[in-house]
Design a protein around this motif. Structure first.
Motif, PDB file in Angstrom:
ATOM      1  N   ALA A  26       0.816  -1.223   0.000  1.00 26.21           N
ATOM      2  CA  ALA A  26       0.000   0.000   0.000  1.00 26.21           C
ATOM      3  C   ALA A  26       0.848   1.273   0.000  1.00 26.21           C
ATOM      4  CB  ALA A  26      -0.951  -0.003   1.191  1.00 26.21           C
ATOM      5  N   SER A  27       1.983   1.244   0.688  1.00 25.34           N
ATOM      6  CA  SER A  27       2.794   2.459   0.842  1.00 25.34           C
ATOM      7  C   SER A  27       3.778   2.672  -0.309  1.00 25.34           C
ATOM      8  CB  SER A  27       3.573   2.393   2.163  1.00 25.34           C
ATOM      9  OG  SER A  27       4.421   1.269   2.192  1.00 25.34           O
ATOM     10  N   ARG A  28       3.800   1.765  -1.264  1.00 22.74           N
ATOM     11  CA  ARG A  28       4.774   1.854  -2.348  1.00 22.74           C
ATOM     12  C   ARG A  28       4.158   2.569  -3.555  1.00 22.74           C
ATOM     13  NH1 ARG A  28       7.582  -4.207  -2.192  1.00 22.74           N
ATOM     14  NH2 ARG A  28       8.068  -4.192   0.030  1.00 22.74           N
ATOM     15  N   HIS A  29       4.985   3.330  -4.241  1.00 21.81           N
ATOM     16  CA  HIS A  29       4.529   4.049  -5.424  1.00 21.81           C
ATOM     17  C   HIS A  29       4.697   3.129  -6.639  1.00 21.81           C
ATOM     18  CE1 HIS A  29       4.114   7.764  -3.187  1.00 21.81           C
ATOM     19  NE2 HIS A  29       5.311   7.555  -2.663  1.00 21.81           N
ATOM     20  N   LEU A  30       3.619   2.458  -6.977  1.00 15.36           N
ATOM     21  CA  LEU A  30       3.658   1.487  -8.059  1.00 15.36           C
ATOM     22  C   LEU A  30       2.903   2.013  -9.275  1.00 15.36           C
ATOM     23  CD1 LEU A  30       2.844  -1.697  -5.941  1.00 15.36           C
ATOM     24  CD2 LEU A  30       5.067  -1.107  -6.904  1.00 15.36           C
ATOM     25  N   SER A  31       3.458   1.778 -10.441  1.00 15.30           N
ATOM     26  CA  SER A  31       2.759   2.137 -11.672  1.00 15.30           C
ATOM     27  C   SER A  31       1.624   1.140 -11.908  1.00 15.30           C
ATOM     28  CB  SER A  31       3.734   2.101 -12.861  1.00 15.30           C
ATOM     29  OG  SER A  31       4.178   0.783 -13.083  1.00 15.30           O
ATOM     30  N   TYR A  32       0.745   1.486 -12.857  1.00 15.93           N
ATOM     31  CA  TYR A  32      -0.328   0.553 -13.207  1.00 15.93           C
ATOM     32  C   TYR A  32       0.248  -0.754 -13.735  1.00 15.93           C
ATOM     33  CZ  TYR A  32      -3.989   4.068 -12.623  1.00 15.93           C
ATOM     34  OH  TYR A  32      -4.857   4.988 -12.099  1.00 15.93           O
ATOM     35  N   ALA A  33       1.323  -0.668 -14.506  1.00 15.78           N
ATOM     36  CA  ALA A  33       1.954  -1.877 -15.031  1.00 15.78           C
ATOM     37  C   ALA A  33       2.493  -2.743 -13.896  1.00 15.78           C
ATOM     38  CB  ALA A  33       3.078  -1.502 -15.993  1.00 15.78           C
ATOM     39  N   GLY A  34       3.083  -2.105 -12.876  1.00 16.35           N
ATOM     40  CA  GLY A  34       3.582  -2.847 -11.726  1.00 16.35           C
ATOM     41  C   GLY A  34       2.469  -3.512 -10.943  1.00 16.35           C
ATOM     42  N   LEU A  69      -9.122  -5.601  -8.035  1.00 17.62           N
ATOM     43  CA  LEU A  69      -9.472  -4.419  -8.808  1.00 17.62           C
ATOM     44  C   LEU A  69      -9.298  -3.139  -7.998  1.00 17.62           C
ATOM     45  CD1 LEU A  69     -12.479  -5.931 -10.694  1.00 17.62           C
ATOM     46  CD2 LEU A  69     -10.378  -5.103 -11.716  1.00 17.62           C
ATOM     47  N   TRP A  70      -9.566  -3.196  -6.711  1.00 19.66           N
ATOM     48  CA  TRP A  70      -9.288  -2.039  -5.853  1.00 19.66           C
ATOM     49  C   TRP A  70      -7.796  -1.712  -5.876  1.00 19.66           C
ATOM     50  CZ3 TRP A  70     -12.395  -2.186  -0.605  1.00 19.66           C
ATOM     51  CH2 TRP A  70     -13.742  -1.907  -0.882  1.00 19.66           C
ATOM     52  N   PHE A  71      -6.968  -2.739  -5.796  1.00 14.85           N
ATOM     53  CA  PHE A  71      -5.529  -2.517  -5.818  1.00 14.85           C
ATOM     54  C   PHE A  71      -5.085  -1.951  -7.164  1.00 14.85           C
ATOM     55  CE2 PHE A  71      -1.244  -4.382  -6.710  1.00 14.85           C
ATOM     56  CZ  PHE A  71      -0.537  -3.559  -5.849  1.00 14.85           C
ATOM     57  N   LEU A  72      -5.660  -2.453  -8.250  1.00 11.47           N
ATOM     58  CA  LEU A  72      -5.284  -1.974  -9.580  1.00 11.47           C
ATOM     59  C   LEU A  72      -5.534  -0.486  -9.723  1.00 11.47           C
ATOM     60  CD1 LEU A  72      -4.435  -2.467 -12.541  1.00 11.47           C
ATOM     61  CD2 LEU A  72      -6.847  -2.957 -13.035  1.00 11.47           C
ATOM     62  N   TRP A  73      -6.693  -0.016  -9.291  1.00  9.07           N
ATOM     63  CA  TRP A  73      -7.059   1.389  -9.491  1.00  9.07           C
ATOM     64  C   TRP A  73      -6.683   2.281  -8.316  1.00  9.07           C
ATOM     65  CZ3 TRP A  73      -7.451   1.856 -14.283  1.00  9.07           C
ATOM     66  CH2 TRP A  73      -8.124   0.931 -15.080  1.00  9.07           C
ATOM     67  N   GLY A  74      -6.016   1.726  -7.308  1.00  9.20           N
ATOM     68  CA  GLY A  74      -5.539   2.553  -6.210  1.00  9.20           C
ATOM     69  C   GLY A  74      -6.579   2.861  -5.160  1.00  9.20           C
ATOM     70  N   ASN A  75      -7.659   2.059  -5.087  1.00  5.87           N
ATOM     71  CA  ASN A  75      -8.675   2.274  -4.053  1.00  5.87           C
ATOM     72  C   ASN A  75      -8.216   1.654  -2.741  1.00  5.87           C
ATOM     73  OD1 ASN A  75     -10.008   3.237  -6.234  1.00  5.87           O
ATOM     74  ND2 ASN A  75     -11.613   1.698  -6.263  1.00  5.87           N
ATOM     75  N   ASN A  76      -8.641   2.248  -1.634  1.00  3.61           N
ATOM     76  CA  ASN A  76      -8.264   1.696  -0.333  1.00  3.61           C
ATOM     77  C   ASN A  76      -9.465   1.363   0.543  1.00  3.61           C
ATOM     78  OD1 ASN A  76      -9.214   4.184   0.471  1.00  3.61           O
ATOM     79  ND2 ASN A  76      -7.229   4.978   1.140  1.00  3.61           N
TER      80      ASN A  76
END
Length: 360
Positions: A26-34, A69-76
């Motif tokens: 959660a705390s990491r800056h990940l791209s959509y590809a990542g 899908l929440w993780f993919l789009w950055g929802n928490n």
């Protein structure tokens, strides 16, 4: 085999493992590809390990789909990020226009269908011999009538058998093995998209794949899309040039900044592509195979990616890159990427083309 039906409580370990990993990431800056790669290789791997053996409860399957899908789009869970790609599209195989996650319920049945194929083709395994001895007793599996005292697991396999045809199962077998992906595509009943070779081109840099996939589907959050969902902005003009309403066609082809970038890249590659969005999408569908076409696809994917990167910099950092800086970043990515394939088998004209690009 498990003689009784699985309950949601029996599968809590799957959700706990997934949530533990999501908390770590959660705390990491990940791209959509990542994020896409982590979902495919880790989260869905945890799900598929159990699906490979059991038919999971629907509540668990839906919860896993939702977490991915929440993780993919950055929802928490409390904050929802806006996105244009529907869930049903994301789960489609890449050849059918999605990201290849596999919709949970259908993927579970597709994985268990391999046991039906194994039984119907009388594979030489101890499990098949046990099934023949205890249940079939010489009968054809496709004509077998389910008994009331059968185990829960065997009943599930028979119910799955009734959902599909014998032809569907047989056609998914190839060279003595059952192809789950092939079977899954057959049961979705979706036409193959013509652009998937362009989007998921092996020559392209992986982080460019997701952006070009969104661009081809007109799903990037340009300001015209935000206006349609009634999201109020101070201005709906292009954030780079500030002259026209921002949309895919303008941002990637008509904006002065983009035109300068595209012109310099076309000169570098020695290949032109259409400069209108609709013509461009048709162009990529008609692209031929081959090393040169793959490199051109990679170059265009990189161009779209960095134009989008500059657009976001204009919005969030209030600054724009210079044209030559963007062009140099595109060239750098392509040269590094193409150099990884120089040892592959190529025709002489293709090798000359690659050397020419890498030398510039």
């Amino acid at each position: 085999m498990r003689p009784t039906k699985w309950k949601a409580a029996d599968c809590d370990v799957i959700l706990k493992k997934i949530k533990l990993r999501l908390h770590t990431w959660a705390s990491r800056h990940l791209s959509y590809a990542g994020r896409t790669q982590l979902i495919t290789s880790v989260l869905l791997g945890l799900r598929n390990y159990q699906m490979n053996i059991f038919l999971l409860p629907q509540s668990i399957v839906k919860e896993v789909d939702k977490l991915c899908l929440w993780f993919l789009w950055g929802n928490n869970g409390t904050r929802s990020n806006f996105h244009l790609a529907s869930w049903s599209k994301v789960y489609l195989p890449k050849a059918l226009g999605g990201l290849g996650f596999g919709e949970g319920a259908k993927w579970n049945k597709a994985m268990l269908a391999k046991y039906i194929w194994t039984i119907s083709h009388q594979q030489e395994t101890l499990w098949v011999k046990w099934i023949n001895t205890v249940y079939l007793k010489g009968q054809c599996f496709w004509h077998y009538q389910l008994k009331a005292d059968s185990s829960w697991y065997w009943r599930n396999l028979c119910h799955i058998r009734d959902v599909f045809t014998q032809k569907d199962i047989d056609d998914a077998g190839s060279q003595g093995t059952f192809k789950i992906c092939m079977f899954y595509k057959r049961i979705i009943h979706q036409d193959q998209v013509k652009y998937h070779h362009f989007v998921w081109n092996r020559m392209s840099v992986p982080k460019h794949h997701f952006i070009i996939w969104q661009a081809v589907n007109d799903n990037l959050l340009t300001r015209d899309h935000l206006q349609r969902v009634l999201l109020h902005l101070d201005s709906y003009l292009c954030s780079v040039c500030g002259q026209t309403e921002e949309n895919h066609d303008h941002l990637f082809f008509n904006c002065d900044f983009s035109q300068q970038v595209v012109h310099l890249i076309q000169v570098w590659v020695g290949c032109n592509w259409p400069l209108r969005f609709n013509d461009w999408t048709k162009w990529i569908k008609d692209m031929r195979n081959g090393v040169k076409a793959a490199i051109v696809a990679a170059v265009f994917s990189a161009t779209i990616y960095y134009i989008w990167l500059n657009r976001n910099s204009c919005i969030f950092n209030r600054s724009s890159y210079r044209v030559n800086v963007i062009v140099d970043m595109i060239k750098r990515d392509i040269v590094y990427r193409v150099s990884c394939f120089t040892q592959k088998k190529m025709k002489e004209n293709e090798r000359i083309f690659v050397r020419k690009m890498c030398s510039l």
